[in-house]
Design an enzyme around this catalytic site. Structure first.
Site, PDB file in Angstrom:
ATOM      1  CB  CYS A   1       4.654  -0.972  -2.240  1.00 17.71           C
ATOM      2  SG  CYS A   1       2.941  -1.392  -1.884  1.00 17.71           S
ATOM      3  CG  ASN A   2       1.913  -3.669  -5.132  1.00 14.59           C
ATOM      4  OD1 ASN A   2       2.793  -4.332  -4.605  1.00 14.59           O
ATOM      5  ND2 ASN A   2       0.743  -3.631  -4.384  1.00 14.59           N
ATOM      6  NE  ARG A   3       0.350  -0.269 -10.173  1.00 11.80           N
ATOM      7  CZ  ARG A   3       0.184  -1.291 -11.108  1.00 11.80           C
ATOM      8  NH1 ARG A   3       0.643  -1.021 -12.213  1.00 11.80           N
ATOM      9  NH2 ARG A   3      -0.559  -2.439 -10.777  1.00 11.80           N
TER      10      ARG A   3
ATOM     11  CG  ASP B   1      -4.960  -0.682  -3.011  1.00 15.35           C
ATOM     12  OD1 ASP B   1      -5.598   0.215  -2.069  1.00 15.35           O
ATOM     13  OD2 ASP B   1      -3.685  -1.104  -2.985  1.00 15.35           O
TER      14      ASP B   1
ATOM     15  N   GLY C   1       7.076  -8.896   7.757  1.00 15.00           N
ATOM     16  CA  GLY C   1       7.055  -9.382   6.457  1.00 15.00           C
ATOM     17  C   GLY C   1       6.213  -8.570   5.580  1.00 15.00           C
ATOM     18  CD  GLU C   2       4.175  -9.047  -0.546  1.00 19.26           C
ATOM     19  OE1 GLU C   2       3.833  -8.345  -1.487  1.00 19.26           O
ATOM     20  OE2 GLU C   2       5.074 -10.264  -0.657  1.00 19.26           O
ATOM     21  CB  ILE C   3       0.817 -10.295   5.376  1.00 18.78           C
ATOM     22  CG1 ILE C   3      -0.752 -10.015   5.562  1.00 18.78           C
ATOM     23  CG2 ILE C   3       1.585 -10.980   6.571  1.00 18.78           C
ATOM     24  CD1 ILE C   3      -1.297 -11.534   5.473  1.00 18.78           C
ATOM     25  N   GLY C   4       2.452  -8.083   7.333  1.00 14.45           N
ATOM     26  CA  GLY C   4       2.606  -7.269   8.248  1.00 14.45           C
ATOM     27  C   GLY C   4       2.899  -5.847   7.880  1.00 14.45           C
TER      28      GLY C   4
END
Length: 417
Positions: free
Chosen positions: A51-53, A114, A191-194
């Site tokens: 999700c980040n790269r 992570d 949202g992003e955190i959820g």
């Protein structure tokens, strides 16, 4: 190895909505691997997408960054011009190596350390191996990374504890529900955190998870990714009554309050994890018997301790990476010169054998053995001199080592062997 290169896009320079457009599923990765199976320019290829790269690491003589970006754009139906604003290419082998190590260890992660990224890289490597796009270089590099990862796990505190709000929240839930048989978790607000919290739940043994969002399609998309069940937002209070834990990241202040939470008829306990700012779980809920409320501040305190440990461990992690890379490149370099060394030994051994054969008829059996032993020892000592010189020179200056290797090859006509 000068042919190892990379092309990368990450959260550091790319907004979430754009990262989503270039995100590669397993099917996407396998489609791209199939494309390059038939491309003679590419010898090896590894595709890493989270999700980040979104990143590609490849072995090729020429820089194929634009070509790879173009293939990704075609697959994802995105305009190329947009991609070039975010993708970066790495043509330096040492830079590409170091970046892959740092990504795999979690040093480049949005949440430092992570642990998920290690599993994601392993899956990416498995897909590459399955499609026969991992050669000798990638196999050795990836196993060096996995061994370094084990050292990081054992020798440092880099992976200890949860270092983000969503990680810490899930870790707390795991502890709170440890005595509950098959706990029911409800996540409200994606949202992003959820969304991160839902993904982190996949790392636990909790399986009964319901996700809910005011926009149903968002919940359905995440459910397809995670395998969790979806309920319409209109069923919120019914789902909340059934749940043991409610994770809320709703952008609505005091959405859960004493009046509506009382209607849930709490029998034993009900835990509220409030990931919202401002609070979506009102202060007065804490006074209801059986209601356990944890706010972002509570969860942040836990995450901050873990993050401090991880940050303090970074120098140790970087030292492990440097050590692993030094050893890997030393062995790779030796492998690069091994055909020259083998060829030199073979050529000189042929000369030795021919010379010994000239005098065999004049020698007794014992004399033959002695001469064979003496000439072999002499040969090994002669070969050792240029081999050591080649290795020493290449360690100091790779280009000079390559020149020396060519001189030895030309001098003994090794290319014809």
């Amino acid at each position: 190895m000068k042919d190892f290169k990379a092309v990368k896009l990450s959260y550091k320079n790319t907004p979430l909505e754009v990262r989503g457009q270039f995100s590669l599923s397993q099917q996407d990765c396998e489609s791209l691997l199939k494309v390059y199976q038939n491309d003679e320019r590419v010898n090896e290829l590894l595709l890493v997408s989270t999700c980040n790269r979104t990143e590609a690491y490849y072995m090729a003589e020429e820089d194929l960054s634009k070509d790879i970006i173009k293939e990704i754009c075609t697959l994802k139906e995105v305009e190329e011009d947009k991609a070039y604003n975010y993708f970066e290419s790495m043509s330096s082998s040492s830079d590409a190596q170091m970046h892959l190590f740092r990504v795999s260890m979690g040093l480049e992660a949005q949440v430092v350390g992570d642990i998920q990224i290690s599993s994601q890289v392993k899956r990416a490597y498995q897909w590459t191996a399955d499609h026969e796009m991992a050669g000798q270089y990638l196999h050795r590099l990836m196993h060096t990374i996995f061994n370094a990862n084990k050292r990081v796990q054992i020798e440092t505190e880099f992976r200890d504890g949860a270092a983000s709000v969503s990680y810490a929240a899930v870790e707390m839930i795991d502890e709170i529900t440890s005595d509950v048989s098959n706990p029911k978790i409800l996540v409200v607000g994606l949202g992003e955190i959820g969304t991160d919290a839902v993904r982190n739940l996949q790392n636990t043994e909790i399986t009964d998870v319901t996700i809910m969002n005011r926009t149903l399609s968002v919940a359905e998309e995440l459910a397809e990714e995670t395998g969790y069940q979806v309920r319409d937002f209109s069923e919120l209070w019914k789902a909340a009554k059934e749940a043991d834990v409610i994770i809320s990241s709703l952008p609505i202040a005091d959405y859960f309050n004493a009046d509506n939470v009382k209607s849930l008829d709490i029998l034993a306990f009900k835990c509220f994890m409030d990931l919202s700012v401002p609070r979506s779980v009102a202060v007065d809920v804490e006074k209801i018997p059986g209601a356990l409320v944890y706010t972002v501040d509570d969860i942040n305190a836990r995450a901050s301790k873990a993050l401090e440990k991880r940050l303090n461990s970074i120098p140790k992690v970087e030292a492990i990476i440097e050590s692993a890379l030094t050893e890997f490149n030393k062995r790779t370099q030796e492998m690069e010169y091994s055909p020259i060394i083998k060829g030199l030994k073979s050529t000189l051994e042929d000369i030795r054998c021919r010379e010994v054969q000239k005098y065999e008829k004049e020698l007794s059996s014992k004399e033959k053995k002695n001469i064979d032993k003496i000439t072999k020892n002499l040969l090994n000592k002669i070969v050792k001199i240029p081999v050591l010189q080649l290795k020493t020179t290449s360690n100091i200056d790779k280009k000079e080592g390559q020149k020396m290797g060519k001189i030895i090859s030309d001098l003994f006509d090794l290319d014809k062997q």
